[in-house]
Motif scaffolding. Structure first.
Motif, PDB file in Angstrom:
ATOM      1  N   THR A 125       0.835  -1.206   0.000  1.00 33.74           N
ATOM      2  CA  THR A 125       0.000   0.000   0.000  1.00 33.74           C
ATOM      3  C   THR A 125       0.867   1.252   0.000  1.00 33.74           C
ATOM      4  O   THR A 125       0.643   2.184  -0.780  1.00 33.74           O
ATOM      5  CB  THR A 125      -0.929   0.000   1.216  1.00 33.74           C
ATOM      6  N   HIS A 145       2.282  -8.408 -11.911  1.00 36.38           N
ATOM      7  CA  HIS A 145       2.466  -9.656 -11.171  1.00 36.38           C
ATOM      8  C   HIS A 145       3.204 -10.647 -12.055  1.00 36.38           C
ATOM      9  O   HIS A 145       2.636 -11.198 -13.005  1.00 36.38           O
ATOM     10  CB  HIS A 145       1.107 -10.232 -10.764  1.00 36.38           C
ATOM     11  N   PRO A 161      -0.695 -10.026  -4.365  1.00 37.93           N
ATOM     12  CA  PRO A 161      -1.816 -10.868  -3.958  1.00 37.93           C
ATOM     13  C   PRO A 161      -3.140 -10.320  -4.486  1.00 37.93           C
ATOM     14  O   PRO A 161      -3.389  -9.115  -4.419  1.00 37.93           O
ATOM     15  CB  PRO A 161      -1.765 -10.817  -2.427  1.00 37.93           C
ATOM     16  N   VAL A 162      -3.966 -11.196  -5.007  1.00 39.29           N
ATOM     17  CA  VAL A 162      -5.242 -10.750  -5.572  1.00 39.29           C
ATOM     18  C   VAL A 162      -6.075 -10.027  -4.515  1.00 39.29           C
ATOM     19  O   VAL A 162      -6.684  -8.981  -4.790  1.00 39.29           O
ATOM     20  CB  VAL A 162      -6.035 -11.934  -6.159  1.00 39.29           C
ATOM     21  N   ASP A 163      -6.086 -10.557  -3.311  1.00 39.78           N
ATOM     22  CA  ASP A 163      -6.921  -9.968  -2.269  1.00 39.78           C
ATOM     23  C   ASP A 163      -6.440  -8.583  -1.842  1.00 39.78           C
ATOM     24  O   ASP A 163      -7.183  -7.850  -1.193  1.00 39.78           O
ATOM     25  CB  ASP A 163      -6.972 -10.895  -1.058  1.00 39.78           C
ATOM     26  N   ALA A 164      -5.198  -8.220  -2.195  1.00 42.00           N
ATOM     27  CA  ALA A 164      -4.681  -6.892  -1.850  1.00 42.00           C
ATOM     28  C   ALA A 164      -4.969  -5.857  -2.918  1.00 42.00           C
ATOM     29  O   ALA A 164      -4.850  -4.641  -2.675  1.00 42.00           O
ATOM     30  CB  ALA A 164      -3.176  -6.973  -1.616  1.00 42.00           C
ATOM     31  N   SER A 177      -7.528  -4.452  -4.473  1.00 45.48           N
ATOM     32  CA  SER A 177      -8.505  -3.372  -4.353  1.00 45.48           C
ATOM     33  C   SER A 177      -8.055  -2.276  -3.397  1.00 45.48           C
ATOM     34  O   SER A 177      -8.585  -1.164  -3.437  1.00 45.48           O
ATOM     35  CB  SER A 177      -9.856  -3.933  -3.899  1.00 45.48           C
ATOM     36  N   ARG A 225      -6.295 -17.691 -11.354  1.00 52.19           N
ATOM     37  CA  ARG A 225      -5.978 -16.385 -10.775  1.00 52.19           C
ATOM     38  C   ARG A 225      -6.572 -15.264 -11.634  1.00 52.19           C
ATOM     39  O   ARG A 225      -7.120 -14.289 -11.105  1.00 52.19           O
ATOM     40  CB  ARG A 225      -4.455 -16.223 -10.650  1.00 52.19           C
ATOM     41  N   HIS A 260     -10.100 -14.938 -10.801  1.00 53.33           N
ATOM     42  CA  HIS A 260     -10.254 -14.311  -9.487  1.00 53.33           C
ATOM     43  C   HIS A 260     -10.128 -12.791  -9.610  1.00 53.33           C
ATOM     44  O   HIS A 260     -10.933 -12.029  -9.048  1.00 53.33           O
ATOM     45  CB  HIS A 260      -9.197 -14.878  -8.539  1.00 53.33           C
ATOM     46  N   GLU A 261      -9.133 -12.327 -10.357  1.00 50.05           N
ATOM     47  CA  GLU A 261      -8.943 -10.878 -10.544  1.00 50.05           C
ATOM     48  C   GLU A 261     -10.157 -10.251 -11.219  1.00 50.05           C
ATOM     49  O   GLU A 261     -10.628  -9.182 -10.807  1.00 50.05           O
ATOM     50  CB  GLU A 261      -7.683 -10.630 -11.380  1.00 50.05           C
ATOM     51  N   LEU A 269     -13.208  -9.562  -9.058  1.00 51.31           N
ATOM     52  CA  LEU A 269     -13.202  -8.476  -8.072  1.00 51.31           C
ATOM     53  C   LEU A 269     -14.184  -7.371  -8.440  1.00 51.31           C
ATOM     54  O   LEU A 269     -14.670  -6.651  -7.572  1.00 51.31           O
ATOM     55  CB  LEU A 269     -11.795  -7.886  -7.938  1.00 51.31           C
TER      56      LEU A 269
END
Length: 256
Positions: free
Chosen positions: A116, A135, A145-148, A150, A166, A169-170, A173
């Motif tokens: 961040t 990535h 990381p995908v979850d990071a 956003s 993956r 997954h992206e 979002l």
């Protein structure tokens, strides 16, 4: 954060050309980019992994961005601006924007740290120009990381992992994040799944086939894969294949 992708469809992960002494050939690199744009390629990524960015000085990076920007006025020019920590990445991003880049592509630092804070400082240096995360561990920095995603404040991501799960997954979002595959094997799949586009090295060699594969032409997708396999089998790989097709310099700084 932008609400619309800067471009859609295939962009090229551009090679950078060097003369027989290993000096940057900025004009010939820009001419090659213009040839690909004339074939229909939608954007140009300069100074990425394919461009041997790790072997470039910061002054050479700026020279290449400026030359490609001048040669390709009709499409977005995206500049690689990764760094081992936030300061060189931010400085490279700012320099690329001054040289005419429409966006910057930035991998996380290889040794980790707060993503961040890292992307926040790069975005500040880019002064409103979109920042795309990259990535491709371990080739280009650390993982994203995908979850990071956003929470990073980036406009999009280039995912070169070639992992279809993956990628899905992206894309799941939602929101304004523009997702670009960096895997030429996934051109048709990424298009079908709703990705914004692609950034692929194969577009240096077979731009028309990359465009057709994006439009879900199975024969073209196989042609792209075949061209990649054949170029990897050559000493010098992609640059030797380009030399055979276009007469460009096969000289490399990395792995040469």
């Amino acid at each position: 954060m932008v609400t619309q992708p800067l471009w859609t469809g295939p962009a090229v992960a551009l090679v950078n050309l060097f003369d027989h002494d290993g000096a940057v050939e900025a004009k010939r690199t820009a001419d090659h980019a213009a040839r690909l744009v004339a074939a229909g390629i939608r954007g140009v990524v300069v100074n990425g992994s394919t461009g041997e960015a790790a072997a470039l000085t910061d002054a050479e990076r700026v020279e290449l961005v400026a030359a490609v920007r001048q040669a390709c006025p009709a499409v977005p020019v995206i500049a690689g601006a990764s760094g081992e920590w936030w300061r060189p990445a931010a400085d490279r991003a700012a320099a690329a924007v001054r040289a005419g880049a429409d966006a910057v592509l930035v991998a996380p630092p290889r040794l980790g740290g707060s993503l961040t804070g890292y992307y926040g400082r790069v975005s500040e240096a880019a002064a409103g120009v979109p920042v795309l995360a990259y990535h491709y561990p371990p080739v280009a920095g650390g993982p994203v990381p995908v979850d990071a995603l956003s929470g990073l404040g980036v406009a999009g991501i280039k995912d070169s992992s070639a992992d279809p799960a993956r990628l899905g997954h992206e894309l799941g979002l939602g929101g304004p994040l523009a997702v670009y595959t960096g895997a030429s094997a996934l051109l048709g799949y990424a298009s079908w799944l709703g990705a914004a586009g692609a950034i692929v090295a194969a577009a240096n060699l077979v731009p028309e086939e990359c465009l057709a594969a994006w439009d879900r032409d199975a024969a073209a997708q196989h042609a792209v894969l075949r061209a990649e396999r054949e170029s990897k089998a050559l000493p010098g790989g992609l640059k030797q294949a380009l030399a055979a097709r276009y007469g460009t310099s096969p000289v490399r700084r990395l792995g040469g």
